[in-house]
Design an enzyme around this catalytic site. Structure first.
Site, PDB file in Angstrom:
ATOM      1  N   CYS A  50       0.906  -1.099   0.053  1.00 37.71           N
ATOM      2  CA  CYS A  50       0.105  -0.040  -0.140  1.00 37.71           C
ATOM      3  C   CYS A  50       0.764   1.405   0.028  1.00 37.71           C
ATOM      4  CB  CYS A  50      -0.974   0.122   1.217  1.00 37.71           C
ATOM      5  SG  CYS A  50      -2.271  -1.426   1.147  1.00 37.71           S
TER       6      CYS A  50
ATOM      7  N   ASN B 144       1.109   4.488   9.332  1.00 36.51           N
ATOM      8  CA  ASN B 144       1.879   4.939   8.152  1.00 36.51           C
ATOM      9  C   ASN B 144       2.624   6.086   8.562  1.00 36.51           C
ATOM     10  OD1 ASN B 144      -0.677   3.592   5.852  1.00 36.51           O
ATOM     11  ND2 ASN B 144       1.094   2.655   6.677  1.00 36.51           N
TER      12      ASN B 144
ATOM     13  N   HIS C 129      -9.163   6.253   1.688  1.00 34.89           N
ATOM     14  CA  HIS C 129     -10.508   5.872   1.824  1.00 34.89           C
ATOM     15  C   HIS C 129     -11.115   5.569   3.285  1.00 34.89           C
ATOM     16  CE1 HIS C 129      -8.044   2.465   0.716  1.00 34.89           C
ATOM     17  NE2 HIS C 129      -8.773   1.747   1.744  1.00 34.89           N
TER      18      HIS C 129
END
Length: 288
Positions: free
Chosen positions: A170, A201, A231
């Site tokens: 990702c 993250n 999202h």
């Protein structure tokens, strides 16, 4: 952190409802950027308690080049366990074990861990052996010898091996930048789960920036976080709305052992979080 809440609010107010791979459904936007100056403190979310232990162990796991969840499970970090557990559940060897029982088997049996705990050539593999290239070594050497280079790029996205990964990366691309003896890092993240993933993250790459700056002798600059598909899963709307009612508190400070001169020598005990005063945690189910 205001930057994070601004992102969450923007998605809730302006995002588009979309279907997704997991079947859960999301509200999504495309293209968003946040800036974090590390002199303002360590960017660890205060509007809910965030699992720093898991963040640090995961980062150390990446740096080791490891792709098997055993190291994480041995350190009571379960953030990657859902994917191999799902794979095990779909096998003929599955006998109704819970995810806890699966984790216990990973912990207790090297043979079981070798067979069922590997995620394929995910982050650690790509960082340390991208088609034979140790990208971490290249970046450290370049920072020490040619810090004005525009080629200090670290990629986890290897199209030839995506099909072998349980979950494609990702957070895909990192670039380092030096100016006025300050080291900055920009992350491009193709896909960002705003409730569960993005807080991890942000903190993870801030820690990584601190570690790289220390071993290369630079001062701390900024972390720039660029997200493609940002999202919020539909089953996280209530949790996000709760967070939006909370006022961010003062950021903590992360102290790291100043005697460490090689990335590979860092251990979990080399990090100390000071002044962290978060709101209570908010639980949410990960979409697998």
């Amino acid at each position: 952190m205001k930057q994070y809440l601004d992102l969450a609010r923007h998605i809730m107010e302006n995002g588009t409802l979309k279907s997704d791979r997991t079947g859960t459904g999301t509200k999504s936007i495309f293209g968003y950027q946040m800036f974090f100056d590390l002199k303002d403190g360590f960017p660890l979310l205060t509007t809910k308690k965030t699992f720093l232990k898991g963040i640090i162990h995961e980062l150390l796991w990446f740096i080791k080049g490891d792709t098997n969840i055993k190291y994480l499970v041995d350190n009571n970090v379960g953030i990657w366990t859902d994917w191999p557990y799902k794979n095990y559940m779909n096998s003929s060897e599955y006998q109704g074990e819970s995810i806890k029982e699966f984790s216990d088997k990973i912990r207790q049996s090297d043979e079981f861990a070798k067979k069922w705990g590997d995620l394929g050539p995910v982050y650690g593999s790509q960082w340390r052996n991208f088609n034979g290239v140790d990208q971490i070594e290249y970046i450290i050497n370049t920072l020490k010898t040619n810090p004005d280079s525009r080629r200090m790029v670290l990629s986890a996205w290897n199209p030839a091996e995506i099909g072998q990964m349980m979950l494609p990366p990702c957070h895909t691309l990192i670039q380092f930048y030096v100016v006025d003896n300050k080291l900055s890092l920009q992350l491009y993240q193709r896909s960002g789960d705003v409730f569960l993933g993005i807080p991890f993250n942000i903190a993870s790459y801030a820690v990584f920036l601190m570690m790289v700056a220390q071993v290369t002798g630079f001062e701390l600059g900024s972390f720039v976080h660029t997200i493609g598909d940002a999202h919020i899963y539909t089953n996280h709307f209530d949790q996000i709305n709760l967070q939006l009612t909370r006022t961010p508190r003062r950021l903590p400070i992360l102290k790291i052992n100043k005697s460490i001169t090689r990335l590979e020598d860092f251990k979990y005990e080399d990090f100390e979080l000071v002044g962290y005063d978060p709101y209570p945690p908010i639980k949410g189910v990960v979409a697998v």
